[in-house]
Design a protein around this motif. Sequence first.
Motif, short mmCIF file in Angstrom:
data_model
loop_
_atom_site.label_atom_id
_atom_site.label_comp_id
_atom_site.label_asym_id
_atom_site.label_seq_id
_atom_site.Cartn_x
_atom_site.Cartn_y
_atom_site.Cartn_z
N LYS A 107 -1.76 -3.23 -6.96
CA LYS A 107 -2.31 -2.00 -7.50
C LYS A 107 -3.76 -1.79 -7.07
O LYS A 107 -4.18 -0.68 -6.77
CB LYS A 107 -2.17 -2.01 -9.03
N ARG A 108 -4.53 -2.87 -7.05
CA ARG A 108 -5.92 -2.76 -6.59
C ARG A 108 -5.97 -2.33 -5.14
O ARG A 108 -6.81 -1.51 -4.74
CB ARG A 108 -6.63 -4.10 -6.77
N ARG A 109 -5.06 -2.85 -4.34
CA ARG A 109 -5.01 -2.48 -2.92
C ARG A 109 -4.75 -0.99 -2.76
O ARG A 109 -5.40 -0.30 -1.96
CB ARG A 109 -3.92 -3.29 -2.23
N MET A 110 -3.80 -0.45 -3.53
CA MET A 110 -3.51 0.98 -3.44
C MET A 110 -4.64 1.83 -4.04
O MET A 110 -4.86 2.96 -3.61
CB MET A 110 -2.19 1.28 -4.14
N LEU A 111 -5.34 1.28 -5.04
CA LEU A 111 -6.54 1.96 -5.53
C LEU A 111 -7.54 2.15 -4.41
O LEU A 111 -8.12 3.23 -4.24
CB LEU A 111 -7.18 1.14 -6.65
N LEU A 134 -2.64 4.21 -11.48
CA LEU A 134 -2.81 2.86 -10.93
C LEU A 134 -3.83 2.07 -11.75
O LEU A 134 -3.64 0.87 -12.02
CB LEU A 134 -3.27 2.94 -9.47
N GLY A 135 -4.91 2.73 -12.16
CA GLY A 135 -5.92 2.06 -12.97
C GLY A 135 -5.36 1.60 -14.31
O GLY A 135 -5.65 0.49 -14.78
N ILE A 136 -4.53 2.45 -14.92
CA ILE A 136 -3.89 2.07 -16.19
C ILE A 136 -2.99 0.86 -15.99
O ILE A 136 -2.96 -0.06 -16.81
CB ILE A 136 -3.09 3.27 -16.75
N SER A 137 -2.28 0.84 -14.87
CA SER A 137 -1.38 -0.28 -14.59
C SER A 137 -2.16 -1.57 -14.35
O SER A 137 -1.72 -2.66 -14.77
CB SER A 137 -0.51 0.05 -13.38
N VAL A 184 -13.12 -5.23 -9.85
CA VAL A 184 -11.73 -5.18 -10.30
C VAL A 184 -10.89 -6.25 -9.60
O VAL A 184 -10.83 -6.26 -8.37
CB VAL A 184 -11.13 -3.79 -10.04
N PRO A 185 -10.23 -7.12 -10.35
CA PRO A 185 -9.37 -8.13 -9.72
C PRO A 185 -8.01 -7.53 -9.36
O PRO A 185 -7.61 -6.50 -9.90
CB PRO A 185 -9.22 -9.18 -10.83
N GLU A 186 -7.32 -8.19 -8.46
CA GLU A 186 -5.97 -7.75 -8.10
C GLU A 186 -4.97 -8.26 -9.13
O GLU A 186 -5.06 -9.38 -9.60
CB GLU A 186 -5.59 -8.26 -6.71
N SER A 187 -4.04 -7.41 -9.48
CA SER A 187 -2.96 -7.82 -10.37
C SER A 187 -2.04 -8.79 -9.65
O SER A 187 -1.78 -8.66 -8.45
CB SER A 187 -2.17 -6.59 -10.82
N ALA A 225 6.60 -4.85 -16.89
CA ALA A 225 5.27 -4.85 -16.26
C ALA A 225 5.37 -4.62 -14.76
O ALA A 225 4.47 -4.04 -14.15
CB ALA A 225 4.56 -6.16 -16.55
N SER A 226 6.45 -5.07 -14.14
CA SER A 226 6.61 -4.93 -12.69
C SER A 226 6.85 -3.49 -12.27
O SER A 226 6.80 -3.18 -11.08
CB SER A 226 7.78 -5.80 -12.20
#
Length: 487
Positions: free
Chosen positions: A81-85, A124-127, A191-194, A395-396
Amino acid sequence: MSTATTHSETKPPATAGIVAVLAFAGIVVALMQTLVIPLIPQLPELLDASPGNTAWAITATLLAGAVAVPVMGRLGDMFGKRRMLLVSMALLVAGSVVGALSVSLTPLIIARALQGLAAGVIPLGISVMRDVLPKEKLAGSVALMSASLGVGGALGLPVAAILAEYSNWHFLFWTAAVLGAAATALIVVVVPESKVRTGGSFDFIGAVSLSTGLITLLLAISKGSSWGWTNELTLGLFIASAVTFVSWGFWELHTTGPLVDLRVSVGRQVLFTNLASIVFGFSMFAMTLVFPQVLQLPEATGYGLGQSMLVAGLVMAPSGVVMMLIAPLSSRITRLYGPKTTLMAGAVVVAIGYGTGVVMMSEVWQLVLISVVIGAGTGLAYGAMPALIMGAVPASETGAANSFNTLMRSLGTSFASAVAGVILAQMTMSMGDTSIPSEQAFHVTMAVAAGAAVIAFVVASFLPKHSPQGSTEVVAAVPEREALTIS
């Protein structure tokens, strides 16, 4: 020494910093929705193009956002998700730079489309929050992130009006580029990666068919008033959209690893949350269509307030601030009584705000008051929607599910634009050689929005009940399905 090192390596991320950065990124992306609104009357002259063609500077962002939101959500679940952010923010910065360098219509439309592709940042941020924040911090953080959509839209009007009035219009896009670059840098640092991933391959057929259905639907809605609602092209787009959506639904139900898991989406909680989101998106956006016109119409009409675009933007700004300030209250109601109650309370507050507007729009302070009330209700409801969604999906699949919910809100705002456009175009009065919306048209629009809020309340009442204890632990509400945790 070694003990300190071990402690620092295992120390949890600074949650306040993560929430602040993600909310800032959400506000920056939401600003893009209202960035060019103050420029709309000037664009034909600035770009040497017709008003009909310059309207694509708005439409391009709408269409690109509709495509990007579900696609980025699914890619975030699969690849990070962080990558897509970061990809989304990079597209926003690129679009802003292209817009800043534009001197004609075509590159400006390309720029606005690139900015629209960043629309997936908020879901994405919420996720990301669901995956990396402790449970006790989640409800309030999600409420704030969700409210950033309304905050950015409300604050964007006065900021854009000031920049457009006192500087060259290109400076709007340079400012957006700087803000986007700052948000990108902060995401990289803070922001860390999920670690939650979904297996499988990307559903290209589902992505293309959903995008086609959304583009044809939104194109018909956004252009129907100018093309004519019975025009062959408009009707053809509506028919093409319906056929495409049916085909897409059939494909999603029969493929492995679908873009949107429709079996989860038709579950009672997700289904009624998404339905309420459509109606709520409709209700929330009506204010944006009515207030600027009432404020800027000349006093000679008898109901216009004769104010500038800057004043109109400043009147809207408090609603955005209230959305952010109401986030802690939204999360507290959710913790104590469940997100269903929060959503229903928000619908009631919005209905009261619009109901007041039906009978009271004759002074600037009255519009400020109404916008604050509507902003408070919207903040309550927007904070509850992600909690409801995340309480019903694994969660996935959080990224895809939140993105689809955001898309439903966007569809609601598009329907609001179309319906309000018809009302304001049909109920007119003459002022010299010009036809303008009548006072009754504005009151009817506010009444329709109040009715939409009531419908949202009714839809939300069909949501399942939540226990106070369960409402705070959305991450534990559904067991994992096909989730891969990467260390």
